[in-house]
Design a protein around this motif. Structure first.
Motif, PDB file in Angstrom:
ATOM      1  N   LYS A  38       2.028   7.647   2.458  1.00  0.00           N
ATOM      2  CA  LYS A  38       2.158   7.154   3.821  1.00  0.00           C
ATOM      3  C   LYS A  38       1.233   7.846   4.828  1.00  0.00           C
ATOM      4  CE  LYS A  38       7.023   6.314   3.107  1.00  0.00           C
ATOM      5  NZ  LYS A  38       8.297   6.438   3.585  1.00  0.00           N
ATOM      6  N   LYS A  39       0.848   9.069   4.588  1.00  0.00           N
ATOM      7  CA  LYS A  39      -0.234   9.763   5.676  1.00  0.00           C
ATOM      8  C   LYS A  39      -1.406   9.163   5.622  1.00  0.00           C
ATOM      9  CE  LYS A  39      -0.316  14.025   6.412  1.00  0.00           C
ATOM     10  NZ  LYS A  39      -0.414  15.511   6.470  1.00  0.00           N
ATOM     11  N   LEU A  40      -1.946   8.984   4.175  1.00  0.00           N
ATOM     12  CA  LEU A  40      -3.414   8.306   3.974  1.00  0.00           C
ATOM     13  C   LEU A  40      -3.248   6.739   4.743  1.00  0.00           C
ATOM     14  CD1 LEU A  40      -6.192   8.526   2.790  1.00  0.00           C
ATOM     15  CD2 LEU A  40      -4.966   7.771   0.265  1.00  0.00           C
ATOM     16  N   VAL A  41      -2.350   6.042   4.044  1.00  0.00           N
ATOM     17  CA  VAL A  41      -2.276   4.587   4.691  1.00  0.00           C
ATOM     18  C   VAL A  41      -2.151   4.813   5.903  1.00  0.00           C
ATOM     19  CG1 VAL A  41      -0.933   2.486   4.423  1.00  0.00           C
ATOM     20  CG2 VAL A  41      -0.840   3.930   2.601  1.00  0.00           C
ATOM     21  N   LEU A  42      -1.573   5.530   6.705  1.00  0.00           N
ATOM     22  CA  LEU A  42      -1.360   5.349   8.288  1.00  0.00           C
ATOM     23  C   LEU A  42      -2.583   5.741   8.964  1.00  0.00           C
ATOM     24  CD1 LEU A  42       0.221   4.835  10.763  1.00  0.00           C
ATOM     25  CD2 LEU A  42       1.294   6.923  10.585  1.00  0.00           C
ATOM     26  N   ALA A  43      -3.374   6.725   8.255  1.00  0.00           N
ATOM     27  CA  ALA A  43      -4.480   7.193   8.908  1.00  0.00           C
ATOM     28  C   ALA A  43      -5.567   6.303   8.549  1.00  0.00           C
ATOM     29  CB  ALA A  43      -5.163   8.278   7.828  1.00  0.00           C
ATOM     30  N   GLY A  44      -5.597   5.324   7.507  1.00  0.00           N
ATOM     31  CA  GLY A  44      -6.614   4.211   7.612  1.00  0.00           C
ATOM     32  C   GLY A  44      -6.455   3.354   8.342  1.00  0.00           C
ATOM     33  N   PHE A  45      -5.162   2.919   8.703  1.00  0.00           N
ATOM     34  CA  PHE A  45      -4.750   1.733   9.919  1.00  0.00           C
ATOM     35  C   PHE A  45      -5.415   2.458  11.267  1.00  0.00           C
ATOM     36  CE2 PHE A  45      -1.996  -0.097   6.665  1.00  0.00           C
ATOM     37  CZ  PHE A  45      -2.451  -1.498   6.831  1.00  0.00           C
ATOM     38  N   ALA A  46      -5.051   3.779  11.572  1.00  0.00           N
ATOM     39  CA  ALA A  46      -5.419   4.148  12.613  1.00  0.00           C
ATOM     40  C   ALA A  46      -6.886   4.230  12.724  1.00  0.00           C
ATOM     41  CB  ALA A  46      -4.903   5.618  12.596  1.00  0.00           C
ATOM     42  N   LEU A  58       0.766  -1.064  -0.137  1.00  0.00           N
ATOM     43  CA  LEU A  58       0.040   0.120  -0.057  1.00  0.00           C
ATOM     44  C   LEU A  58       0.974   1.275  -0.029  1.00  0.00           C
ATOM     45  CD1 LEU A  58      -2.794  -1.002   2.515  1.00  0.00           C
ATOM     46  CD2 LEU A  58      -3.032  -0.902  -0.055  1.00  0.00           C
ATOM     47  N   LEU A  59       2.071   1.317   0.731  1.00  0.00           N
ATOM     48  CA  LEU A  59       3.010   2.585   0.620  1.00  0.00           C
ATOM     49  C   LEU A  59       3.607   2.592  -0.622  1.00  0.00           C
ATOM     50  CD1 LEU A  59       4.610   1.930   4.077  1.00  0.00           C
ATOM     51  CD2 LEU A  59       2.797   3.479   3.652  1.00  0.00           C
ATOM     52  N   ASN A  60       3.748   1.597  -1.435  1.00  0.00           N
ATOM     53  CA  ASN A  60       4.168   1.953  -2.901  1.00  0.00           C
ATOM     54  C   ASN A  60       3.217   2.527  -3.639  1.00  0.00           C
ATOM     55  OD1 ASN A  60       6.602   0.660  -2.298  1.00  0.00           O
ATOM     56  ND2 ASN A  60       5.760  -1.352  -2.584  1.00  0.00           N
ATOM     57  N   ARG A  61       1.932   2.346  -3.412  1.00  0.00           N
ATOM     58  CA  ARG A  61       0.842   3.012  -4.300  1.00  0.00           C
ATOM     59  C   ARG A  61       0.177   4.324  -3.685  1.00  0.00           C
ATOM     60  NH1 ARG A  61      -3.158  -1.186  -7.020  1.00  0.00           N
ATOM     61  NH2 ARG A  61      -3.480   0.629  -8.187  1.00  0.00           N
TER      62      ARG A  61
END
Length: 318
Positions: free
Chosen positions: A103-111, A97-100
């Motif tokens: 990083k802020k968006l991916v981390l926000a989704g997990f949070a 997911l980080l490749n596409r």
């Protein structure tokens, strides 16, 4: 393109006098203060500490919650195994997911996933293994992102610091970030102990009051969810967006290419010795001496061979 040009112009004005890695050494306290007051690092520290606090608080309290709040003490080992397996298997997915995505968006989704699951833990009925099993799987998936992604963001902060300050402080960034994460783990353990003490937990007793069940539910639900919600504030303040990271990457690649070209020109400028060179063009090796001595240690003694200053043959000393 405007962001890339802006970063390049800033790099020229702030780092034009710095060639290669920074070798200046100030006091340690001054370096620590400069690193800690760097805004992207300060936001990342606040983000990472809150996420680590929430994750470790849930892990510290999960065993007691499973035993006293949910009545599933016979499934304790299986539930922890599921939590660990879900977290480990999600790390490669997070890397993809980080490749596409940013990083802020991916981390926000997990949070957000961790927040939703944590709040849902408060209302899971007791002795419902099927519901609790699904919640544990989702919690393991959500924990993987906050555990893995902030460490990838730390390298971006170090690169941005080098471009803006003209200095390289990677080891200091790593050490401070690790130390503050350990501090967050200690705070989580202290919070768990204090909350259980207030809730009336009796150490060594097999039967606990109902207040302990309610306290353990709070420790794995609303308190971690609140810490995760507060971490989103620091994530929103985090300045290293995708555009700025792309600009930093372009500047670093340009500098790396320039350094490679400069080193290539230096190598070509050095003349190679040839037969047409005169004796005074070659390096002077008259004062270059070989090894001073050679010592051998054996079962019957030691032998030392010395090279004398004169031209006489080598002599052996026993």
């Amino acid at each position: 393109m405007s962001a890339i040009l802006k970063v390049r112009q800033m790099y020229v004005t702030t780092g034009s006098t710095v060639q290669g890695d920074d070798t200046s050494r100030g006091t340690l306290l001054k370096d620590i203060w400069e690193v800690c007051t760097f805004r992207p690092f300060a936001d990342l520290v606040g983000l990472g500490m809150l996420l680590v606090f929430a994750s470790d608080l849930q892990q510290w309290s999960a065993a007691l919650a499973i035993q006293y709040a949910f009545g599933l003490e016979d499934q304790l080992q299986n539930l922890f195994l599921v939590l660990l397996a879900a977290s480990v298997l999600t790390v490669p997915v997070a890397a993809l997911l980080l490749n596409r995505f940013e990083k802020k968006l991916v981390l926000a989704g997990f949070a957000l996933l961790v927040m939703g699951v944590s709040v849902g833990m408060m209302y899971v009925p007791a002795r419902r293994l099927d519901v609790f099993f699904v919640m544990v799987c989702l919690l393991g998936i959500g924990i993987a992102g906050p555990t893995y992604i902030p460490w990838t963001m730390l390298t971006d902060v170090a690169d941005d610091f080098k471009i803006r300050k003209g200095k390289r402080r990677d080891m200091l960034f790593q050490t401070l970030f690790q130390s503050l994460n350990i501090t967050a783990i200690l705070l989580a353990s202290v919070t768990s102990i204090v909350a259980l003490e207030i809730g009336g937990y009796r150490s060594g007793s097999c039967i606990q009051p109902d207040s302990v069940a309610f306290t353990t539910r709070l420790l794995i639900s609303f308190i971690p969810a609140g810490a995760t919600l507060l971490s989103l504030v620091f994530l929103w303040r985090y300045q290293l967006t995708g555009e700025r990271l792309a600009a930093n990457k372009a500047v670093l690649e340009e500098r790396r290419t320039q350094q490679s070209a400069d080193s290539g020109n230096t190598d070509k400028a050095a003349p190679e010795p040839s037969l047409s060179m005169k004796s005074h063009d070659l390096p002077d090796t008259r004062h270059v001496r070989g090894p001073v001595q050679l010592t051998y240690f054996g079962p019957y003694g030691s032998f030392r061979f010395k090279r004398p200053k004169s031209s006489s043959p080598y002599k052996m000393e026993i």
